[in-house]
Design a protein around this motif. Structure first.
Motif, PDB file in Angstrom:
ATOM      1  N   GLY A 529       0.800  -1.215   0.000  1.00  0.00           N
ATOM      2  CA  GLY A 529       0.000   0.000   0.000  1.00  0.00           C
ATOM      3  C   GLY A 529       0.833   1.265   0.000  1.00  0.00           C
ATOM      4  O   GLY A 529       0.326   2.342  -0.260  1.00  0.00           O
ATOM      5  N   THR A 530       2.116   1.170   0.311  1.00  0.00           N
ATOM      6  CA  THR A 530       2.946   2.375   0.384  1.00  0.00           C
ATOM      7  C   THR A 530       4.033   2.365  -0.687  1.00  0.00           C
ATOM      8  O   THR A 530       3.853   2.946  -1.752  1.00  0.00           O
ATOM      9  CB  THR A 530       3.592   2.485   1.774  1.00  0.00           C
ATOM     10  N   VAL A 531       5.123   1.637  -0.422  1.00  0.00           N
ATOM     11  CA  VAL A 531       6.263   1.625  -1.336  1.00  0.00           C
ATOM     12  C   VAL A 531       5.834   1.186  -2.735  1.00  0.00           C
ATOM     13  O   VAL A 531       6.104   1.859  -3.736  1.00  0.00           O
ATOM     14  CB  VAL A 531       7.344   0.645  -0.825  1.00  0.00           C
ATOM     15  N   ILE A 532       5.131   0.059  -2.783  1.00  0.00           N
ATOM     16  CA  ILE A 532       4.814  -0.516  -4.083  1.00  0.00           C
ATOM     17  C   ILE A 532       3.785   0.332  -4.811  1.00  0.00           C
ATOM     18  O   ILE A 532       3.855   0.501  -6.028  1.00  0.00           O
ATOM     19  CB  ILE A 532       4.367  -1.985  -3.908  1.00  0.00           C
ATOM     20  N   LEU A 533       2.863   0.925  -4.065  1.00  0.00           N
ATOM     21  CA  LEU A 533       1.886   1.828  -4.672  1.00  0.00           C
ATOM     22  C   LEU A 533       2.603   3.011  -5.329  1.00  0.00           C
ATOM     23  O   LEU A 533       2.363   3.336  -6.494  1.00  0.00           O
ATOM     24  CB  LEU A 533       0.900   2.328  -3.612  1.00  0.00           C
ATOM     25  N   ALA A 534       3.529   3.615  -4.582  1.00  0.00           N
ATOM     26  CA  ALA A 534       4.248   4.770  -5.101  1.00  0.00           C
ATOM     27  C   ALA A 534       5.044   4.394  -6.345  1.00  0.00           C
ATOM     28  O   ALA A 534       5.003   5.082  -7.367  1.00  0.00           O
ATOM     29  CB  ALA A 534       5.179   5.336  -4.028  1.00  0.00           C
ATOM     30  N   ILE A 535       5.749   3.266  -6.265  1.00  0.00           N
ATOM     31  CA  ILE A 535       6.559   2.848  -7.403  1.00  0.00           C
ATOM     32  C   ILE A 535       5.670   2.558  -8.610  1.00  0.00           C
ATOM     33  O   ILE A 535       6.000   2.896  -9.741  1.00  0.00           O
ATOM     34  CB  ILE A 535       7.411   1.621  -7.026  1.00  0.00           C
ATOM     35  N   SER A 536       4.502   1.936  -8.343  1.00  0.00           N
ATOM     36  CA  SER A 536       3.597   1.607  -9.445  1.00  0.00           C
ATOM     37  C   SER A 536       3.143   2.862 -10.173  1.00  0.00           C
ATOM     38  O   SER A 536       3.071   2.892 -11.398  1.00  0.00           O
ATOM     39  CB  SER A 536       2.365   0.866  -8.917  1.00  0.00           C
ATOM     40  N   ILE A 537       2.853   3.917  -9.395  1.00  0.00           N
ATOM     41  CA  ILE A 537       2.379   5.155 -10.017  1.00  0.00           C
ATOM     42  C   ILE A 537       3.481   5.782 -10.867  1.00  0.00           C
ATOM     43  O   ILE A 537       3.275   6.143 -12.025  1.00  0.00           O
ATOM     44  CB  ILE A 537       1.878   6.143  -8.939  1.00  0.00           C
ATOM     45  N   VAL A 538       4.693   5.838 -10.272  1.00  0.00           N
ATOM     46  CA  VAL A 538       5.818   6.411 -11.008  1.00  0.00           C
ATOM     47  C   VAL A 538       6.084   5.595 -12.279  1.00  0.00           C
ATOM     48  O   VAL A 538       6.261   6.140 -13.375  1.00  0.00           O
ATOM     49  CB  VAL A 538       7.086   6.448 -10.115  1.00  0.00           C
ATOM     50  N   LEU A 539       6.063   4.271 -12.132  1.00  0.00           N
ATOM     51  CA  LEU A 539       6.335   3.410 -13.283  1.00  0.00           C
ATOM     52  C   LEU A 539       5.286   3.591 -14.373  1.00  0.00           C
ATOM     53  O   LEU A 539       5.607   3.633 -15.554  1.00  0.00           O
ATOM     54  CB  LEU A 539       6.318   1.944 -12.846  1.00  0.00           C
ATOM     55  N   TRP A 540       4.029   3.682 -13.939  1.00  0.00           N
ATOM     56  CA  TRP A 540       2.973   3.856 -14.926  1.00  0.00           C
ATOM     57  C   TRP A 540       3.224   5.114 -15.734  1.00  0.00           C
ATOM     58  O   TRP A 540       3.125   5.125 -16.947  1.00  0.00           O
ATOM     59  CB  TRP A 540       1.608   3.932 -14.228  1.00  0.00           C
ATOM     60  N   PHE A 541       3.605   6.191 -15.007  1.00  0.00           N
ATOM     61  CA  PHE A 541       3.872   7.450 -15.694  1.00  0.00           C
ATOM     62  C   PHE A 541       5.023   7.282 -16.678  1.00  0.00           C
ATOM     63  O   PHE A 541       4.933   7.653 -17.849  1.00  0.00           O
ATOM     64  CB  PHE A 541       4.197   8.553 -14.673  1.00  0.00           C
ATOM     65  N   LEU A 542       6.099   6.675 -16.213  1.00  0.00           N
ATOM     66  CA  LEU A 542       7.280   6.507 -17.071  1.00  0.00           C
ATOM     67  C   LEU A 542       6.992   5.574 -18.239  1.00  0.00           C
ATOM     68  O   LEU A 542       7.592   5.695 -19.300  1.00  0.00           O
ATOM     69  CB  LEU A 542       8.456   5.960 -16.247  1.00  0.00           C
ATOM     70  N   ALA A 543       6.051   4.648 -18.049  1.00  0.00           N
ATOM     71  CA  ALA A 543       5.767   3.678 -19.105  1.00  0.00           C
ATOM     72  C   ALA A 543       4.780   4.226 -20.131  1.00  0.00           C
ATOM     73  O   ALA A 543       4.632   3.666 -21.208  1.00  0.00           O
ATOM     74  CB  ALA A 543       5.225   2.389 -18.498  1.00  0.00           C
ATOM     75  N   THR A 544       4.081   5.322 -19.805  1.00  0.00           N
ATOM     76  CA  THR A 544       3.064   5.821 -20.733  1.00  0.00           C
ATOM     77  C   THR A 544       3.390   7.218 -21.259  1.00  0.00           C
ATOM     78  O   THR A 544       2.646   7.773 -22.046  1.00  0.00           O
ATOM     79  CB  THR A 544       1.685   5.884 -20.039  1.00  0.00           C
ATOM     80  N   HIS A 545       4.481   7.806 -20.806  1.00  0.00           N
ATOM     81  CA  HIS A 545       4.857   9.141 -21.274  1.00  0.00           C
ATOM     82  C   HIS A 545       6.227   9.081 -21.906  1.00  0.00           C
ATOM     83  O   HIS A 545       6.988   8.181 -21.617  1.00  0.00           O
ATOM     84  CB  HIS A 545       4.831  10.130 -20.102  1.00  0.00           C
ATOM     85  N   PRO A 546       6.632  10.011 -22.733  1.00  0.00           N
ATOM     86  CA  PRO A 546       5.817  11.108 -23.276  1.00  0.00           C
ATOM     87  C   PRO A 546       4.692  10.583 -24.178  1.00  0.00           C
ATOM     88  O   PRO A 546       4.854   9.566 -24.850  1.00  0.00           O
ATOM     89  CB  PRO A 546       6.822  11.941 -24.071  1.00  0.00           C
ATOM     90  N   ARG A 547       3.572  11.305 -24.178  1.00  0.00           N
ATOM     91  CA  ARG A 547       2.411  10.894 -24.960  1.00  0.00           C
ATOM     92  C   ARG A 547       2.630  11.135 -26.455  1.00  0.00           C
ATOM     93  O   ARG A 547       2.201  10.341 -27.276  1.00  0.00           O
ATOM     94  CB  ARG A 547       1.173  11.679 -24.519  1.00  0.00           C
ATOM     95  N   SER A 548       3.246  12.277 -26.744  1.00  0.00           N
ATOM     96  CA  SER A 548       3.390  12.602 -28.172  1.00  0.00           C
ATOM     97  C   SER A 548       4.745  12.132 -28.675  1.00  0.00           C
ATOM     98  O   SER A 548       5.761  12.732 -28.401  1.00  0.00           O
ATOM     99  CB  SER A 548       3.237  14.111 -28.363  1.00  0.00           C
ATOM    100  N   VAL A 549       4.744  10.983 -29.336  1.00  0.00           N
ATOM    101  CA  VAL A 549       5.978  10.479 -29.931  1.00  0.00           C
ATOM    102  C   VAL A 549       5.677  10.170 -31.394  1.00  0.00           C
ATOM    103  O   VAL A 549       4.529   9.927 -31.757  1.00  0.00           O
ATOM    104  CB  VAL A 549       6.474   9.196 -29.232  1.00  0.00           C
TER     105      VAL A 549
END
Lengths: 730, 75
Positions: A529-549
């Motif tokens: 609920g803490t460490v893994i949640l935070a990492i998941s959010i950061v990873l999701w962002f890094l895995a889906t951005h930049p949007r315009s490629v």
């Protein structure tokens, strides 16, 4: 009259195996607070109980045999009771617990506790076992002889606890006085030293004699806080005088106490003859048998690993299914957009993939708690001591190492029972090589995806179970080799003695076992609920951005072409659209921040058989190992797969992944290479932090991180390149 | 004789604990003081350590430490 609730602070002290934890749990139930004493890993446990109007705070101190303060546990116990532990207000009284079936040795500590200058109650535990052994107690005589109230109890069955509770909130008993005597010349030295301690205000009046005995007659530990210089000088001078008279002062305390205890026990307890053959003996005839002992030990370990896989399957599938439904539900009801994607593909996919492994962690901790509670752990140390000694350690290191299978942090905490500082350090350094429960999700994923569950070896063992066992075995072997190496190089020292109690076998207390299991499960969920949640959010962002490629194809145009032409049947068009969507998603991921990072390190990890996606997983796993699973779920875009249960979907995605030339990314050889990397690598920030706190220097965490990372890289390289050379596939 | 020389199942009385002070103190705290009767119960599968009984409980220690404990045979 004050209208405040009357309250009382008491400390619980007793030998290991005296039923202390069982009593603590029985008295306080779930009203417990677990923390750490600052600067050390000794667990600080406080619980509360309400008796009538009175609120009692009970401090559970570590189980010790003596207060001579040679080990960390003993020092903490002494310091808390004497009020020297700065963050813990001193207790008003001490509840001592003793095993009635083994009273002489238990009373050794009790008599020391009685000299700390506080009121003491004695809970005489395991009265049922003592009576079964044929012991008959004259409790009045015992209580009078000791000079403290004695309450007979059976903590595991709740017998006598009501009486005990009422006594604890009744009037405080008088501070006990010392009944036993040392030889006269030593008594004289003790009195003189006690007087000096009183004047220097190093000890209270009532505790001064006890402190004088401790200082004068015990070899001090190297890392204990020394008393003021003038007291040290007085101690040294007194010892010299005694030695000049030919007195072995270091034997005086034990001889004196045991002499007195023996006399008291003879008067207060009727014992049948010594050395009877017990049920424990009959069990031990097999468990520690020359041949059957080691066979049983290996079989037990194998059984545990098998059951982790088979029993956990149903609840794991159920959790996977629930996460899936949850994802679908959010997908439908939250407006489409970034937030929807974040919750479904980031949070639910990432955290969900990890939470699925909760049942396996509960089963593993259940077994470890059972082994501990039944008394088997001590036998394991007894059987393994000779082997541990080969690498320069003792059987005592074996117990922390075994606990490290649950998690290296409690394992490292358990090293505090090792008196020898060098041994303790070596054990700490190799403990993280034991496969902890955070690695289990990684192994489970790799094995589940790459090894068929229905394959059997020699007709009995399932292939996945054997592979899992092999990973655990690898960790153990490398740990022993590294232990040997450390003892030969960085941390030289002779093998310390083994002095280990072998408690009688007991039926495990369901309450203790369940509490241990749930607290491990709770910690795992907390991390999710803490460490893994935070990492998941950061990873999701890094895995889906930049949007315009810039993409290689115009996906939107192709989609439009399919829907507009109308030449295909509805089903075919839907299939084509889905395939197109997958391709686009894969390409976008490859061009995302995380894809670029993965590609950057790909040349370094390619020789290990890893592609950039595995690389991303490994980088993120340096925060916490189980994050690897959630990362792959995010990188492979499992969050949006609505048809299959979470875990199965990830397995399928891994199996389907191909290199450009059609080779599968995840062959069994790659899976083994990944697992070997995880067996050996130091990927746990919390462990490094604990090691730092424990050793009080950055040197050892750095050494640990460096040696394990090198081992992991070299190990995986050998496995993958060696495996290919031997023809075990791509 | 010393404790490590005891036969399995035999009992003996502790005379004196020799050896390093810290180890000697630990053994004495565990109850190995002068006059206590100990019984050798068994030897671990790999030949070391030993399991002894004293004061109604079981203790494991290595042959090296047992060799520093002087005993006289019999109860």
């Amino acid at each position: 009259m004050s209208d405040e609730t009357p309250s009382r602070r008491l400390a619980l002290v007793g030998n290991p195996n005296s039923g202390k934890t069982t009593l603590f749990n029985a008295l306080t139930g779930l009203r417990q607070k677990v923390g750490n004493y600052p600067g050390v890993t000794v667990e600080k446990k406080e619980g509360r109980l309400t008796v009538g109007e009175t609120e009692v705070t009970l401090i559970d101190l570590p189980g010790v045999y003596s207060l001579s303060a040679r080990s960390l546990d003993e020092r903490i116990t002494r310091d808390v009771v004497l009020g020297r532990q700065t963050d813990t207000p001193p207790p008003e009284g001490i509840l001592a617990i003793a095993d009635a079936s083994n009273l002489e040795r238990n009373l050794y500590l009790v008599t020391q506790v009685m000299e700390l200058g506080r009121p003491v109650w004695l809970a005489l535990n395991m009265m049922d076992l003592a009576e079964a052994k044929g012991l008959v107690f004259d409790l009045d005589r015992l209580s009078q002889g000791l000079g403290i109230p004695v309450v007979p109890i059976v903590a595991s069955k709740g017998i006598g606890l009501e009486t005990l509770r009422r006594k604890l909130v009744g009037p405080l008993p008088a501070v006990p006085t010392r009944q036993w005597r040392l030889p006269q010349v030593i008594e004289a030295e003790v009195s003189a030293l006690a007087e000096q301690l009183r004047q220097r205000r190093w000890a209270t009046d009532a505790a001064a004699e006890g402190e004088a005995i401790r200082l004068l007659l015990n070899e001090p530990a190297e890392d204990d806080t020394p008393p003021p210089a003038d007291i040290q000088a007085a101690v040294a001078a007194a010892r010299e005088r005694l030695e000049a008279m030919g007195i072995e002062w270091w034997s005086a305390e034990a001889e004196g106490r045991y002499g007195w205890i023996q006399t008291l026990c003879r008067a207060a307890i009727q014992q049948p003859g010594q050395f009877q053959r017990t049920t424990s003996d009959r069990i031990d005839a097999i468990v520690t048998h020359r041949l059957w002992g080691p066979v049983l030990f290996a079989g037990l370990m194998l059984f545990i690993f098998q059951s982790i896989f088979t029993w956990a399957q149903v609840p794991m599938d159920a959790i996977g299914w629930m996460m899936d439904r949850l994802g679908a539900l959010v997908r439908e009801h939250l407006p489409a957009g970034e937030l929807n994607d974040l919750v479904v593909d980031g949070v639910i996919a990432g955290v969900g993939a990890v939470v699925t492994f909760l049942p396996q962690i509960l089963i593993l901790t259940l077994f470890i708690a059972l082994l501990e509670d039944t008394g088997y752990m001590a036998r394991a140390a007894f059987i393994m001591d000779r082997l541990m000694r080969r690498v320069g350690l003792s059987g005592k290191s074996f117990i922390p190492l075994l606990s490290s299978f649950a998690c290296a942090i409690p394992g490292i905490t358990a090293t505090r029972t090792i008196e020898n500082a060098k041994d303790r350090l070596v054990t700490i350094l190799i403990a993280p090589l034991m496969s902890c429960s955070a690695r289990l999700p990684v192994y489970a994923l790799m094995i589940g995806a790459c090894f068929p569950a229905d394959r059997r070896l020699w007709g009995v063992f399932s292939l996945p179970g054997v592979v899992l066992f092999a990973m655990y075995a690898l960790g153990i072997l490398v740990a022993l080799a590294m232990g040997w190496l450390f003892k030969k190089t960085l941390i030289r020292g002779a093998s310390p003695p083994l002095i280990l109690e072998l408690p009688p076998y007991r039926l495990p207390s369901p309450r203790t076992v369940l509490l241990t299991m749930f607290s491990a499960g709770g910690q795992f969920l907390y991390r999710a609920g803490t460490v893994i949640l935070a990492i998941s959010i950061v990873l999701w962002f890094l895995a889906t951005h930049p949007r315009s490629v810039t993409l290689s194809r115009d996906y939107a145009a192709e989609r439009a072409a399919i829907t507009q032409t109308g030449q295909m049947s509805g089903e075919e068009a839907a299939n084509r659209l889905q395939a197109l969507e997958r391709l686009e998603k894969a390409e976008r991921r490859e061009r995302s921040f995380i894809g670029r990072a993965g590609k950057l390190i790909e040349p370094v990890i390619a020789p290990l058989g890893f592609n950039w996606k595995i690389g991303v997983g490994i980088i993120s796993a340096f925060a916490a190992r189980e994050v690897f699973v959630g990362t792959l779920a995010i990188v492979y875009g499992i969050g949006d797969d609505k048809d299959a249960a979470g875990n199965q979907a990830l397995h399928a995605a891994l199996q389907a992944d191909r290199y450009a030339d059609g080779r599968p990314v995840f062959s069994p050889l790659v899976a083994v290479s990944v697992m070997v990397f995880f067996v050996l690598a130091m990927q746990c920030m919390s462990t490094l932090a604990v090691v730092w706190r424990e050793t009080n220097t950055w040197r050892w965490p750095v050494v640990m991180f460096a040696y394990m990372t090198v081992l992991a890289y070299v190990g995986s390289l050998l496995v993958y390149q060696g495996g290919r050379w031997l023809g075990f596939g791509p | 004789m010393t404790l490590d020389a005891l036969a399995i199942g035999a009992t003996a009385r502790v005379e004196r604990v020799r050896g390093g002070r810290a180890v000697a103190q630990r053994l004495q705290e565990m109850g190995l003081t002068t006059g206590v009767v100990v019984k050798l119960i068994r030897v671990a599968p790999l030949g070391d350590p030993l399991e002894i009984e004293l004061r109604g409980y079981r203790l494991s220690l290595r042959k090296d430490e047992a060799a520093a404990i002087e005993v006289s045979p019999g109860e």
